[in-house]
Design a protein around this motif. Structure first.
Motif, short mmCIF file in Angstrom:
data_model
loop_
_atom_site.label_atom_id
_atom_site.label_comp_id
_atom_site.label_asym_id
_atom_site.label_seq_id
_atom_site.Cartn_x
_atom_site.Cartn_y
_atom_site.Cartn_z
N VAL A 124 0.85 -1.19 0.00
CA VAL A 124 0.00 0.00 0.00
C VAL A 124 0.89 1.24 0.00
O VAL A 124 2.10 1.14 0.22
CB VAL A 124 -0.89 0.04 1.27
CG1 VAL A 124 -1.94 -1.06 1.23
CG2 VAL A 124 -0.04 -0.06 2.54
N PHE A 125 0.33 2.41 -0.23
CA PHE A 125 1.03 3.66 0.03
C PHE A 125 0.75 4.02 1.48
O PHE A 125 -0.40 4.25 1.87
CB PHE A 125 0.57 4.77 -0.92
CG PHE A 125 1.07 4.58 -2.33
CD1 PHE A 125 2.44 4.52 -2.60
CD2 PHE A 125 0.18 4.46 -3.39
CE1 PHE A 125 2.91 4.35 -3.90
CE2 PHE A 125 0.65 4.29 -4.70
CZ PHE A 125 2.02 4.23 -4.95
N LEU B 132 -2.59 9.94 -4.02
CA LEU B 132 -3.36 10.60 -2.97
C LEU B 132 -4.17 11.78 -3.55
O LEU B 132 -5.37 11.90 -3.28
CB LEU B 132 -2.43 11.09 -1.85
CG LEU B 132 -3.10 11.93 -0.76
CD1 LEU B 132 -4.20 11.13 -0.04
CD2 LEU B 132 -2.07 12.41 0.27
N THR B 133 -3.52 12.62 -4.35
CA THR B 133 -4.26 13.78 -4.87
C THR B 133 -5.37 13.32 -5.83
O THR B 133 -6.45 13.91 -5.86
CB THR B 133 -3.33 14.81 -5.54
OG1 THR B 133 -2.52 14.14 -6.50
CG2 THR B 133 -2.44 15.51 -4.54
N ALA B 134 -5.10 12.26 -6.58
CA ALA B 134 -6.14 11.73 -7.48
C ALA B 134 -7.32 11.22 -6.66
O ALA B 134 -8.49 11.46 -6.98
CB ALA B 134 -5.57 10.62 -8.36
N ALA C 5 -9.29 1.91 1.86
CA ALA C 5 -9.84 0.90 0.93
C ALA C 5 -9.20 1.04 -0.45
O ALA C 5 -9.09 0.08 -1.20
CB ALA C 5 -11.36 1.06 0.85
N ALA C 6 -8.72 2.25 -0.77
CA ALA C 6 -8.07 2.49 -2.07
C ALA C 6 -6.55 2.26 -1.98
O ALA C 6 -5.82 2.62 -2.90
CB ALA C 6 -8.38 3.91 -2.54
N GLY C 7 -6.08 1.73 -0.85
CA GLY C 7 -4.64 1.42 -0.73
C GLY C 7 -3.80 2.59 -0.27
O GLY C 7 -2.57 2.58 -0.40
N LEU C 8 -4.44 3.61 0.32
CA LEU C 8 -3.72 4.79 0.85
C LEU C 8 -3.97 4.80 2.35
O LEU C 8 -5.04 5.23 2.80
CB LEU C 8 -4.25 6.07 0.20
CG LEU C 8 -4.30 6.06 -1.33
CD1 LEU C 8 -5.15 7.22 -1.85
CD2 LEU C 8 -2.90 6.12 -1.93
N VAL C 9 -3.01 4.30 3.13
CA VAL C 9 -3.31 4.02 4.54
C VAL C 9 -2.64 5.02 5.49
O VAL C 9 -1.68 5.70 5.14
CB VAL C 9 -2.94 2.57 4.92
CG1 VAL C 9 -3.60 1.58 3.99
CG2 VAL C 9 -1.43 2.36 4.95
#
Ligand code: PMP
Length: 367
Positions: free
Chosen positions: A3-4, A356-358, A325-329
């Motif tokens: 994840v990021f 993240l900005t998207a 949920a979008a992989g940005l934790v």
């Protein structure tokens, strides 16, 4: 899938470093042992600690009259070790003073701990501005034992940009959340310290960079483990150091050197921060609470512009949940201040910030 990870610490480490550590786990460098299993006095480990120190010296441009120590107890222990070594006195002697600039929770803790051993004087504070700026730094008393600042404020996302003029008083700086993020003029400081778990490696090691003349000043009653002279004389091996953590720091430093060292890091970090701040400038739903001149490159808090507290909280919780949920934790702000915070240390690639900005744009479109 990786994840990021926007955690403020412990935080993301470079993937090639983790992969190398995994490869070397059972057999480091043909020794037939894991670094975890090595005697801290073995020639193999001596080579590792020696190389790690040499790399940090090279990358940060640390002058020869400074010592690099690998200690334990986190940055928090330095809040006590600095006053114990630089400002504490023998029983009956007159108490010394030290100067502090209060730029957030960690800065305040450093002063509170020091006040047990000396007269801790807070010369300036940005508390009245909720720590969203760095106050002008007044000069200390000429007899101050040291002058303490928190160079990068992890929770509120501010950083110092000018070296305060402290005269002959040694400047002590907590660089836990910005070490190796951009060049720093080490010779302006008497002592620098950083917990490893943000830009250096796993939690458990604290790097202390201290000028020679500040070593050996602790009064006799200071415990042996809390004295800089103990660790300096024994090459950070008075007792068993955090061996594996030191090895991991070495791998991170090699990665950093191969990536172009601090000038390259500074450029990438500025680019990442710029992406996020620029996004926030045009955002209709989020804003940065931090004054422009004081913005951190490493920790970027943002809050919903919404005025109602309940609605704000609802947006924050939804944001953090959907981002994960979008992989940005790990995008929740510190528990003391709430909101959101993206910590974008060296190991965070530009793609992570773009993702993240998207995500933020998609999230905003749905509000
Ligand atoms: N100083 C700063 C600037 C920090 O960000 C932190 C931890 N987030 C600390 C001190 C405390 O560090 P440690 O947990 O290593 O004691």
């Amino acid at each position: 899938m990786r994840v990021f990870n926007f955690s403020s610490g412990p935080s993301a480490l470079p993937l090639p470093v983790l992969e190398q550590a995994a490869r070397e786990m059972p057999d480091a460098n043909g020794t037939g042992q894991s670094v975890m299993e090595m005697s801290h006095r073995s020639k193999e480990f001596s080579a590792i600690i020696g190389e790690t120190e040499a790399l940090i010296r090279e990358l940060m441009g640390i002058p020869d009259n400074y010592r690099v120590l690998f200690l334990q107890g986190g940055a928090s222990l330095q809040f006590a070790m600095i006053p114990l070594n630089l400002g504490a006195v023998e029983p009956g002697a007159a108490r010394k003073n030290a100067a502090f600039v209060e730029t957030g929770v960690w800065a305040k803790k450093a002063a509170a701990e020091a006040s047990k051993y000396l007269d801790a004087r807070t010369l300036a504070s940005s508390a009245d501005r909720e720590y969203t700026c760095i106050p002008a730094a007044p000069k200390p008393a000429p007899d101050a034992a040291y002058y303490h600042v928190t160079w990068n404020n992890t929770i509120v996302g501010t950083k110092w940009t000018i070296y305060p003029d402290t005269g002959a008083v040694p400047l002590a700086a907590d660089i836990s959340s910005c070490i190796l993020s951009e060049p720093l003029n080490v010779s302006r400081f008497g002592i620098l310290y950083a917990g490893a778990q943000k830009n250096l490696g796993p939690a458990g090691t604290t790097v202390v960079i201290i000028r020679d003349d500040l070593i050996g000043r602790a009064p006799s009653w200071v415990p042996v483990m809390l004295r800089y002279d103990t660790h300096a004389e024994e090459g950070s091996r008075y007792n068993t150091p955090p061996c594996y953590g030191i090895y991991m720091i070495g791998l991170v430093l090699k990665w950093l050197k191969a990536a172009g060292g601090l000038p390259a890091m500074a450029k990438i970090n500025a680019e990442k921060a710029e992406l996020l701040y620029t996004y926030l400038e045009q955002s209709r739903h989020f804003r940065s609470p931090v004054e422009k001149t004081a913005r951190s490159l490493m920790n970027i808090p943002f809050v919903p512009v919404e005025s109602g507290a309940a609605k704000r909280k609802e947006i924050e919780e939804r944001f953090v949940r959907e981002a994960a949920a979008a992989g940005l934790v790990n995008l929740a702000g510190h528990r003391l201040v709430g909101g959101m915070r993206a910590s974008i240390y060296n190991a965070m690639p530009v793609e992570g910030v773009k993702a993240l900005t998207a995500f933020m744009a998609r999230f905003e479109a749905g509000l």
